[in-house]
Design an enzyme around this catalytic site. Structure first.
Site, mmCIF file in Angstrom:
data_model
loop_
_atom_site.group_PDB
_atom_site.id
_atom_site.type_symbol
_atom_site.label_atom_id
_atom_site.label_comp_id
_atom_site.label_asym_id
_atom_site.label_seq_id
_atom_site.Cartn_x
_atom_site.Cartn_y
_atom_site.Cartn_z
ATOM 1 N N ASP A 1 -26.432 38.308 -8.877
ATOM 2 C CA ASP A 1 -25.383 37.537 -8.200
ATOM 3 C C ASP A 1 -24.157 38.377 -7.832
ATOM 4 O OD1 ASP A 1 -26.830 35.126 -8.648
ATOM 5 O OD2 ASP A 1 -26.197 35.231 -10.728
ATOM 6 N N ARG B 1 -38.259 30.034 -4.962
ATOM 7 C CA ARG B 1 -37.683 29.777 -6.291
ATOM 8 C C ARG B 1 -38.536 28.698 -6.953
ATOM 9 N NH1 ARG B 1 -31.242 29.199 -5.937
ATOM 10 N NH2 ARG B 1 -31.354 29.799 -8.129
ATOM 11 N N ARG C 1 -19.811 25.629 -3.466
ATOM 12 C CA ARG C 1 -20.758 25.315 -4.547
ATOM 13 C C ARG C 1 -20.420 26.104 -5.804
ATOM 14 N NH1 ARG C 1 -26.040 26.819 -3.475
ATOM 15 N NH2 ARG C 1 -26.240 26.200 -5.625
ATOM 16 N N VAL D 1 -34.771 40.863 -8.711
ATOM 17 C CA VAL D 1 -34.901 39.508 -9.267
ATOM 18 C C VAL D 1 -35.408 38.516 -8.208
ATOM 19 C CG1 VAL D 1 -33.673 37.621 -10.421
ATOM 20 C CG2 VAL D 1 -33.117 39.988 -10.976
ATOM 21 N N LYS E 1 -19.734 28.325 -13.570
ATOM 22 C CA LYS E 1 -20.592 27.334 -12.900
ATOM 23 C C LYS E 1 -21.942 27.228 -13.608
ATOM 24 C CE LYS E 1 -23.297 28.476 -8.936
ATOM 25 N NZ LYS E 1 -24.661 28.255 -9.183
ATOM 26 N N ASN E 2 -22.596 28.385 -13.783
ATOM 27 C CA ASN E 2 -23.962 28.335 -14.296
ATOM 28 C C ASN E 2 -24.019 27.874 -15.749
ATOM 29 O OD1 ASN E 2 -24.787 29.081 -11.785
ATOM 30 N ND2 ASN E 2 -25.128 31.236 -12.278
ATOM 31 N N CYS F 1 -29.530 27.865 -3.479
ATOM 32 C CA CYS F 1 -29.390 28.838 -2.393
ATOM 33 C C CYS F 1 -30.745 29.296 -1.864
ATOM 34 C CB CYS F 1 -28.627 30.068 -2.905
ATOM 35 S SG CYS F 1 -26.868 29.779 -3.068
ATOM 36 N N ARG G 1 -29.979 23.752 -7.852
ATOM 37 C CA ARG G 1 -31.081 24.253 -8.663
ATOM 38 C C ARG G 1 -31.076 23.662 -10.078
ATOM 39 N NH1 ARG G 1 -36.019 26.938 -8.441
ATOM 40 N NH2 ARG G 1 -36.302 28.143 -10.318
HETATM 41 N N1 EPU Z 1 -38.833 32.150 -11.293
HETATM 42 C C1 EPU Z 1 -40.157 31.802 -11.149
HETATM 43 N N2 EPU Z 1 -40.567 30.623 -11.729
HETATM 44 C C2 EPU Z 1 -39.730 29.814 -12.412
HETATM 45 C C3 EPU Z 1 -38.376 30.181 -12.560
HETATM 46 C C4 EPU Z 1 -37.950 31.362 -11.982
HETATM 47 O O1 EPU Z 1 -40.938 32.515 -10.519
HETATM 48 O O2 EPU Z 1 -40.176 28.761 -12.898
HETATM 49 C C5 EPU Z 1 -38.358 33.401 -10.688
HETATM 50 C C6 EPU Z 1 -37.334 33.136 -9.582
HETATM 51 O O3 EPU Z 1 -37.956 32.838 -8.362
HETATM 52 C C7 EPU Z 1 -36.557 34.423 -9.557
HETATM 53 C C8 EPU Z 1 -36.560 34.851 -11.022
HETATM 54 O O4 EPU Z 1 -37.635 34.148 -11.648
HETATM 55 O O5 EPU Z 1 -37.248 35.378 -8.789
HETATM 56 C C9 EPU Z 1 -35.279 34.556 -11.769
HETATM 57 O O6 EPU Z 1 -34.954 33.193 -11.628
HETATM 58 P P1 EPU Z 1 -34.109 32.407 -12.734
HETATM 59 O O7 EPU Z 1 -34.937 31.276 -13.194
HETATM 60 O O8 EPU Z 1 -33.580 33.361 -13.720
HETATM 61 O O9 EPU Z 1 -32.938 31.852 -11.864
HETATM 62 P P2 EPU Z 1 -32.337 30.394 -11.890
HETATM 63 O O10 EPU Z 1 -32.273 29.890 -13.264
HETATM 64 O O11 EPU Z 1 -32.985 29.586 -10.847
HETATM 65 C C10 EPU Z 1 -29.907 31.198 -12.324
HETATM 66 C C11 EPU Z 1 -28.616 31.061 -11.612
HETATM 67 C C12 EPU Z 1 -28.641 31.922 -10.369
HETATM 68 C C13 EPU Z 1 -28.916 33.373 -10.757
HETATM 69 C C14 EPU Z 1 -30.199 33.467 -11.578
HETATM 70 C C15 EPU Z 1 -30.480 34.850 -12.114
HETATM 71 C C16 EPU Z 1 -28.000 28.802 -12.125
HETATM 72 C C17 EPU Z 1 -27.724 27.437 -11.658
HETATM 73 N N3 EPU Z 1 -28.418 29.670 -11.241
HETATM 74 O O12 EPU Z 1 -30.879 30.725 -11.401
HETATM 75 O O13 EPU Z 1 -27.342 31.809 -9.826
HETATM 76 O O14 EPU Z 1 -29.052 34.147 -9.611
HETATM 77 O O15 EPU Z 1 -30.139 32.547 -12.696
HETATM 78 O O16 EPU Z 1 -29.476 35.260 -12.953
HETATM 79 O O17 EPU Z 1 -27.783 29.096 -13.300
HETATM 80 C C18 EPU Z 1 -25.731 31.917 -8.178
HETATM 81 O O18 EPU Z 1 -24.911 31.640 -9.075
HETATM 82 O O19 EPU Z 1 -25.408 32.294 -7.034
HETATM 83 C C19 EPU Z 1 -27.158 31.827 -8.487
HETATM 84 C C20 EPU Z 1 -28.103 31.793 -7.548
#
Ligand code: EPU
Length: 411
Positions: free
Chosen positions: A290, A107, A382, A312, A7-8, A102, A78
């Site tokens: 995750d 976030r 999702r 995280v 998915k991601n 989620c 997201r």
């Molecule tokens: N963060 C910030 N500012 C930003 C971006 C992130 O503070 O601009 C913080 C977030 O709040 C969090 C941490 O950094 O505390 C990590 O966030 P990250 O950006 O790595 O997460 P993401 O890109 O929003 C993806 C996956 C998530 C997975 C995370 C961590 C997708 C669509 N989502 O989210 O997947 O948990 O990376 O590996 O790729 C899931 O699949 O269930 C899921 C939530």
């Protein structure tokens, strides 16, 4: 069993495909809600996108008609935010709402915004919508405060056609980042270092469409491995990539689960007791945030006390109240869940609090005595394609009941 595409990875590569005029063909994209939401967003942007008869997803981004994204759809997930960089590249201006996803704590998108600004874009936020303008992105040195997966992907996409070199340090190193780089390079981009904490991107003048297969979903593989472990099962996951799952499998081995490389994937088997373990989630190559949820379900039946520390996200333990309904003994102290193993779990009406929280109650429900009724399947939909059918194929007694409004699963 055979798991579906990630998915991601799929949603990141789809966003990147908007950069590329012409028809991109993606194989192995899962038919899940987030993908369908993105398909609808693309259609509204003027990029016809659909699954072909052979199962591949075709995205025709030849003639985009607008750079204004439908805010109601963007807010449902997201990764939709990552289209901002691609649209700014194509149009020089774009607007995208703050994304959804989620409910697992704050976030923010500040790393994305700061990075895009460093690449020369002017952005402002009004009424929950970011609008930006840039003549052409300019290469920059960007150091992320935290190795954010989304920000790394977004900035890689934005930097591909920038003028000059972009260096992103303290970046994410997940397999999905490596695969995004492979996709971009297949389109003619120059991205190096993906998978390490420093990615170098030399901007190119143009990109051309390609055909590409996304990697198998390591989180799905991990979830099914944990389902086998909690039920004392023995399964073969044919296309799982062992090295992508290393942090999860090494903790499973510590918990007494046998994980072996099979000729075409991996075999997961439990013969004895489940041993307690201590887990701390970390950016890749650490233990993935995750996977702590279905792992917690396994530890509910361990022979002793385990801990899971979430570093995280600030609030990713909501699912533990659902596990408690099934007899789990879990106490939350700050960012740590303390799980005292019990002899049995019992079926109960529970809900999916979010995508991976949903995976936790499904895994627990497989081992619980009696029937577990799970509500809120829209979260599971999702991220897990055909989860009921997969589990049935492995011998689980699971069925999907209810109507569209009140969809339920019984395990
Ligand atoms: N963060 C910030 N500012 C930003 C971006 C992130 O503070 O601009 C913080 C977030 O709040 C969090 C941490 O950094 O505390 C990590 O966030 P990250 O950006 O790595 O997460 P993401 O890109 O929003 C993806 C996956 C998530 C997975 C995370 C961590 C997708 C669509 N989502 O989210 O997947 O948990 O990376 O590996 O790729 C899931 O699949 O269930 C899921 C939530």
């Amino acid at each position: 069993m055979q798991i579906g595409g990630s998915k991601n990875d799929s949603v990141a590569i789809m966003a990147a495909a908007l950069l590329v005029p012409g028809k991109t063909v993606l194989r192995n994209v899962p038919r899940i809600r987030d993908v369908y939401t993105l398909i609808e967003i693309f259609r509204r942007l003027g990029a016809p996108t659909s699954f072909r008869f052979d199962g591949a997803l075709e995205i025709d981004a030849t003639n985009l008609s607008t750079s204004e994204t439908p805010h109601d759809l963007v807010r449902q997930m997201r990764a939709s935010f990552n289209v901002l960089g691609a649209l700014l590249t194509r149009f020089g201006h774009a607007s995208v709402a703050m994304p959804g996803g989620c409910d697992i704590g704050a976030r923010p998108v500040n790393f994305h915004i700061k990075g895009l600004e460093q690449l020369g874009c002017r952005l402002h936020l009004e009424h929950g919508v970011y609008s930006g303008e840039v003549r052409r992105f300019k290469g920059a040195n960007i150091s992320l405060e935290f190795p954010s997966a989304g920000a790394t992907q977004h900035l890689m996409i934005a930097a591909c056609r920038a003028k000059g070199r972009t260096v992103i340090t303290n970046c994410a190193a997940e397999p999905e980042i490596v695969d995004l780089a492979a996709f971009l390079n297949a389109c003619g981009a120059k991205v190096e270092g993906a998978g390490s904490m420093r990615i170098v991107i030399d901007g190119v003048e143009e990109l051309s469409p390609t055909e590409f297969a996304v990697i198998p979903d390591r989180l799905q593989a991990g979830t099914f491995a944990l389902a086998a472990a909690i039920t004392g099962g023995d399964i073969l996951i044919r296309n799982a990539i062992l090295e992508h799952l290393h942090p999860v499998f090494s903790k499973m081995e510590e918990a007494g689960i046998e994980v072996t490389q099979a000729e075409c994937g991996c075999r997961v088997r439990r013969v004895g007791r489940i041993l307690p373990v201590d887990i701390k989630t970390m950016p890749h190559p650490g233990f993935p945030t995750d996977m702590q949820q279905p792992f917690a379900s396994l530890l509910c039946l361990a022979d002793g006390v385990s801990t899971i520390t979430e570093t995280v996200y600030e609030s990713r333990f909501r699912y533990t109240t659902e596990l408690a309904r099934m007899g789990a003994d879990i106490r939350i102290e700050d960012r740590t869940a303390i799980i005292r193993g019990t002899d049995r779990l019992t079926g109960a009406p529970v809900k999916c609090t979010d995508l991976r929280g949903g995976a936790a109650v499904v895994v627990a429900g497989l081992a619980a005595e009696g029937e577990t009724e799970i509500d809120g399947l829209e979260h599971l939909d999702r991220g897990y394609e055909g989860i009921v059918e997969h589990l049935q194929g492995l011998g689980a007694h699971v069925r999907r009941t209810g109507t569209r409004d009140k969809d339920q699963m019984s395990a």
